[in-house]
Scaffold this motif. Sequence first.
Motif, PDB file in Angstrom:
ATOM      1  N   ALA A 129       0.692  -1.200  -0.094  1.00 32.94           N
ATOM      2  CA  ALA A 129       0.009   0.098  -0.057  1.00 32.94           C
ATOM      3  C   ALA A 129       0.852   1.251  -0.056  1.00 32.94           C
ATOM      4  CB  ALA A 129      -0.828   0.049   1.173  1.00 32.94           C
ATOM      5  N   THR A 130       2.002   1.269   0.431  1.00 33.73           N
ATOM      6  CA  THR A 130       2.987   2.458   0.375  1.00 33.73           C
ATOM      7  C   THR A 130       3.429   2.687  -1.006  1.00 33.73           C
ATOM      8  OG1 THR A 130       3.951   1.753   2.645  1.00 33.73           O
ATOM      9  CG2 THR A 130       4.997   3.158   1.512  1.00 33.73           C
ATOM     10  N   GLU A 131       3.614   1.500  -1.434  1.00 34.27           N
ATOM     11  CA  GLU A 131       4.359   1.549  -2.732  1.00 34.27           C
ATOM     12  C   GLU A 131       3.425   2.213  -4.002  1.00 34.27           C
ATOM     13  OE1 GLU A 131       6.268  -1.277  -6.294  1.00 34.27           O
ATOM     14  OE2 GLU A 131       6.465  -1.982  -4.211  1.00 34.27           O
ATOM     15  N   VAL A 132       2.181   1.622  -3.891  1.00 31.09           N
ATOM     16  CA  VAL A 132       0.967   1.925  -4.807  1.00 31.09           C
ATOM     17  C   VAL A 132       0.526   3.495  -4.105  1.00 31.09           C
ATOM     18  CG1 VAL A 132       0.250  -0.335  -5.393  1.00 31.09           C
ATOM     19  CG2 VAL A 132      -0.932   0.819  -3.587  1.00 31.09           C
ATOM     20  N   SER A 133       0.823   3.843  -2.991  1.00 29.40           N
ATOM     21  CA  SER A 133       0.138   5.486  -2.803  1.00 29.40           C
ATOM     22  C   SER A 133       1.323   6.332  -3.449  1.00 29.40           C
ATOM     23  CB  SER A 133       0.543   5.534  -1.338  1.00 29.40           C
ATOM     24  OG  SER A 133      -0.501   4.667  -0.789  1.00 29.40           O
ATOM     25  N   LEU A 134       2.690   5.753  -3.551  1.00 31.81           N
ATOM     26  CA  LEU A 134       3.800   6.624  -4.307  1.00 31.81           C
ATOM     27  C   LEU A 134       3.753   6.603  -5.593  1.00 31.81           C
ATOM     28  CD1 LEU A 134       6.313   5.995  -1.347  1.00 31.81           C
ATOM     29  CD2 LEU A 134       5.228   8.298  -2.048  1.00 31.81           C
ATOM     30  N   GLN A 135       3.150   5.565  -6.330  1.00 31.90           N
ATOM     31  CA  GLN A 135       3.310   5.488  -7.705  1.00 31.90           C
ATOM     32  C   GLN A 135       2.881   6.559  -8.476  1.00 31.90           C
ATOM     33  OE1 GLN A 135       1.051   1.661  -8.347  1.00 31.90           O
ATOM     34  NE2 GLN A 135       2.897   0.536  -8.146  1.00 31.90           N
ATOM     35  N   PRO A 136       1.809   7.284  -8.314  1.00 35.17           N
ATOM     36  CA  PRO A 136       1.321   8.455  -9.161  1.00 35.17           C
ATOM     37  C   PRO A 136       2.573   9.658  -8.880  1.00 35.17           C
ATOM     38  CG  PRO A 136      -0.502   7.519  -7.916  1.00 35.17           C
ATOM     39  CD  PRO A 136       0.581   6.740  -7.350  1.00 35.17           C
ATOM     40  N   ILE A 137       2.978   9.808  -7.961  1.00 36.20           N
ATOM     41  CA  ILE A 137       4.103  10.672  -7.762  1.00 36.20           C
ATOM     42  C   ILE A 137       5.208  10.587  -8.496  1.00 36.20           C
ATOM     43  CG2 ILE A 137       5.655  11.690  -5.808  1.00 36.20           C
ATOM     44  CD1 ILE A 137       3.523  13.406  -5.486  1.00 36.20           C
ATOM     45  N   ASN A 138       5.607   9.316  -8.620  1.00 33.02           N
ATOM     46  CA  ASN A 138       6.702   8.862  -9.209  1.00 33.02           C
ATOM     47  C   ASN A 138       6.834   8.990 -10.515  1.00 33.02           C
ATOM     48  OD1 ASN A 138       8.054   8.133  -6.664  1.00 33.02           O
ATOM     49  ND2 ASN A 138       7.432   6.073  -6.573  1.00 33.02           N
ATOM     50  N   ARG A 139       5.372   8.686 -11.022  1.00 37.07           N
ATOM     51  CA  ARG A 139       5.415   8.718 -12.382  1.00 37.07           C
ATOM     52  C   ARG A 139       5.117  10.085 -12.967  1.00 37.07           C
ATOM     53  NH1 ARG A 139       2.602   5.791 -17.017  1.00 37.07           N
ATOM     54  NH2 ARG A 139       3.047   3.816 -16.198  1.00 37.07           N
ATOM     55  N   PHE A 140       4.276  11.168 -12.060  1.00 38.07           N
ATOM     56  CA  PHE A 140       3.411  12.160 -12.831  1.00 38.07           C
ATOM     57  C   PHE A 140       4.076  13.483 -11.908  1.00 38.07           C
ATOM     58  CE2 PHE A 140      -0.185   9.029 -13.340  1.00 38.07           C
ATOM     59  CZ  PHE A 140       0.322   8.840 -14.975  1.00 38.07           C
ATOM     60  N   ASN A 141       4.853  13.344 -10.703  1.00 36.58           N
ATOM     61  CA  ASN A 141       5.284  14.425  -9.961  1.00 36.58           C
ATOM     62  C   ASN A 141       4.112  15.334  -9.560  1.00 36.58           C
ATOM     63  OD1 ASN A 141       7.227  16.074  -8.742  1.00 36.58           O
ATOM     64  ND2 ASN A 141       7.518  17.369 -10.617  1.00 36.58           N
ATOM     65  N   VAL A 195      -2.871   1.228   8.658  1.00 35.18           N
ATOM     66  CA  VAL A 195      -2.801   2.348   7.876  1.00 35.18           C
ATOM     67  C   VAL A 195      -1.971   3.526   8.182  1.00 35.18           C
ATOM     68  CG1 VAL A 195      -4.676   4.134   7.370  1.00 35.18           C
ATOM     69  CG2 VAL A 195      -5.461   1.833   7.342  1.00 35.18           C
ATOM     70  N   TYR A 196      -2.097   3.510   9.610  1.00 34.56           N
ATOM     71  CA  TYR A 196      -1.062   4.703  10.241  1.00 34.56           C
ATOM     72  C   TYR A 196       0.403   4.561   9.829  1.00 34.56           C
ATOM     73  CZ  TYR A 196      -5.565   4.806  12.459  1.00 34.56           C
ATOM     74  OH  TYR A 196      -7.034   4.852  12.586  1.00 34.56           O
ATOM     75  N   LYS A 197       0.690   3.116   9.796  1.00 30.33           N
ATOM     76  CA  LYS A 197       2.139   2.929   9.653  1.00 30.33           C
ATOM     77  C   LYS A 197       2.397   3.128   8.163  1.00 30.33           C
ATOM     78  CE  LYS A 197       2.699  -0.929  13.076  1.00 30.33           C
ATOM     79  NZ  LYS A 197       3.051  -2.465  13.258  1.00 30.33           N
ATOM     80  N   ILE A 198       1.303   2.821   7.172  1.00 30.32           N
ATOM     81  CA  ILE A 198       1.628   3.130   5.865  1.00 30.32           C
ATOM     82  C   ILE A 198       1.851   4.764   5.804  1.00 30.32           C
ATOM     83  CG2 ILE A 198       0.285   3.596   3.469  1.00 30.32           C
ATOM     84  CD1 ILE A 198      -1.004   0.597   4.533  1.00 30.32           C
ATOM     85  N   LEU A 199       1.057   5.579   6.423  1.00 25.42           N
ATOM     86  CA  LEU A 199       1.198   6.981   6.305  1.00 25.42           C
ATOM     87  C   LEU A 199       2.550   7.262   6.625  1.00 25.42           C
ATOM     88  CD1 LEU A 199      -2.327   7.975   7.799  1.00 25.42           C
ATOM     89  CD2 LEU A 199      -1.295   8.926   5.602  1.00 25.42           C
ATOM     90  N   LYS A 200       3.185   6.643   7.910  1.00 33.71           N
ATOM     91  CA  LYS A 200       4.456   7.143   8.361  1.00 33.71           C
ATOM     92  C   LYS A 200       5.555   6.954   7.239  1.00 33.71           C
ATOM     93  CE  LYS A 200       3.274   6.604  13.344  1.00 33.71           C
ATOM     94  NZ  LYS A 200       3.415   5.901  14.502  1.00 33.71           N
ATOM     95  N   ASN A 201       5.259   5.626   6.700  1.00 37.49           N
ATOM     96  CA  ASN A 201       6.071   5.187   5.691  1.00 37.49           C
ATOM     97  C   ASN A 201       6.420   6.010   4.449  1.00 37.49           C
ATOM     98  OD1 ASN A 201       6.808   3.003   7.190  1.00 37.49           O
ATOM     99  ND2 ASN A 201       5.950   1.383   5.714  1.00 37.49           N
ATOM    100  N   ILE A 202       4.991   6.378   4.010  1.00 35.44           N
ATOM    101  CA  ILE A 202       4.842   7.366   2.913  1.00 35.44           C
ATOM    102  C   ILE A 202       5.562   8.897   3.143  1.00 35.44           C
ATOM    103  CG2 ILE A 202       3.350   8.641   1.546  1.00 35.44           C
ATOM    104  CD1 ILE A 202       1.242   6.581   1.974  1.00 35.44           C
ATOM    105  N   LYS A 203       5.469   9.129   4.444  1.00 38.99           N
ATOM    106  CA  LYS A 203       5.899  10.510   4.735  1.00 38.99           C
ATOM    107  C   LYS A 203       7.460  10.432   4.841  1.00 38.99           C
ATOM    108  CE  LYS A 203       4.844  14.564   6.699  1.00 38.99           C
ATOM    109  NZ  LYS A 203       3.838  15.588   6.134  1.00 38.99           N
ATOM    110  N   LYS A 204       8.081   9.312   5.242  1.00 36.18           N
ATOM    111  CA  LYS A 204       9.681   9.268   4.996  1.00 36.18           C
ATOM    112  C   LYS A 204      10.073   9.429   3.713  1.00 36.18           C
ATOM    113  CE  LYS A 204       9.632   5.931   9.240  1.00 36.18           C
ATOM    114  NZ  LYS A 204       9.829   4.538   9.420  1.00 36.18           N
ATOM    115  N   GLU A 205       9.468   8.812   2.749  1.00 33.24           N
ATOM    116  CA  GLU A 205       9.788   8.803   1.075  1.00 33.24           C
ATOM    117  C   GLU A 205       9.320  10.130   0.514  1.00 33.24           C
ATOM    118  OE1 GLU A 205       9.530   5.181  -0.805  1.00 33.24           O
ATOM    119  OE2 GLU A 205       9.307   3.789   1.042  1.00 33.24           O
TER     120      GLU A 205
END
Length: 337
Positions: free
Chosen positions: A51-63, A117-127
Amino acid sequence: MNSSLQSSLLNKKKISPIWFMRQAGRYLPEYQKIRKKNKNFINFCLNIKDATEVSLQPINRFNLDAVIVFSDILLILNAVGQKVEFKEKTGPILENYDLNKFYKTPDKNFIKNLKNVYKILKNIKKELPKEKALIGFAGSPWTLLVYMINKGSPKKKKNLLKNLKKKEVIKIIKRLERLVYIHCKEQILAGADVIQLFDSWAGLINKGSLKELCINPNKSIVNKLKKNFPNIPIICFPKGINENINTFIKTVNPHGISIDYDINLKKLDLNNNVVFQGGMNPKFLLGNNQKMFREAKKYLDFFKNKPYIFNLGHGILPKTKPENVKKLIEFVRDYNL
């Protein structure tokens, strides 16, 4: 440092940051690859790594200017004992609700059931780059109530509440207000910069009940979040309420209001102290690029002298080509120059 999205919402800056509802989803091949490994959708939403990875996919692809956590509004009901499954071409299927579990699940147990869910948010925030915003979200009480009672997406307006007495409906709504607030609070503590409340089925409420079932519950949650987290902007999305949108804005007073594609722009009160978001029908991303640009320009022109967040009037459709999303983003950013 505030992101451009936060700045637009809090300081009312006249810029157009851009993100999309359902920006992490089935239209992306990189999403589909991970989805194939996760047959159970609820478990997918609670899978910290994926879930962390797919959350970040649009940012990585489209900024884009923001990440919205990959999750689902029905996790709240799942966390208080109403098991949720998703079936292909059907959507969510919910088991019978247990009012004893619903009312009596302790807050600490509710939070524990959603801890991933909250761990996923923390992980996204780090990246996440510091200039990007992280959006957390929840379903609003009415929309959760509709799923809870109907055990799936409501197919029609008739008998939505299954003959529940009004007193019980209000009691359930009040309980959902608390659960939604706790979930939003925990997302903020985990790193969310913005919260969006989705009242996806608000359009099913008759006008006489709109205040009691939609406006007041959203207002209660917004007020509590504002009081306890004054630097966290809140966006509301009361989908389908059409001409009642101005009353909603004035009464609920969120920082931002997301509009669906059926809203008549000419009837919007632009003097409301709110940042507008979205509006464009996602179907325009499926066809001719020039039509897509014309539709985007309609919204950009209309809100040109107001703080505005570019988004769609609903989520990106599964058949959307990623290259069309890229072209739309480029068009919006060129417009802002």
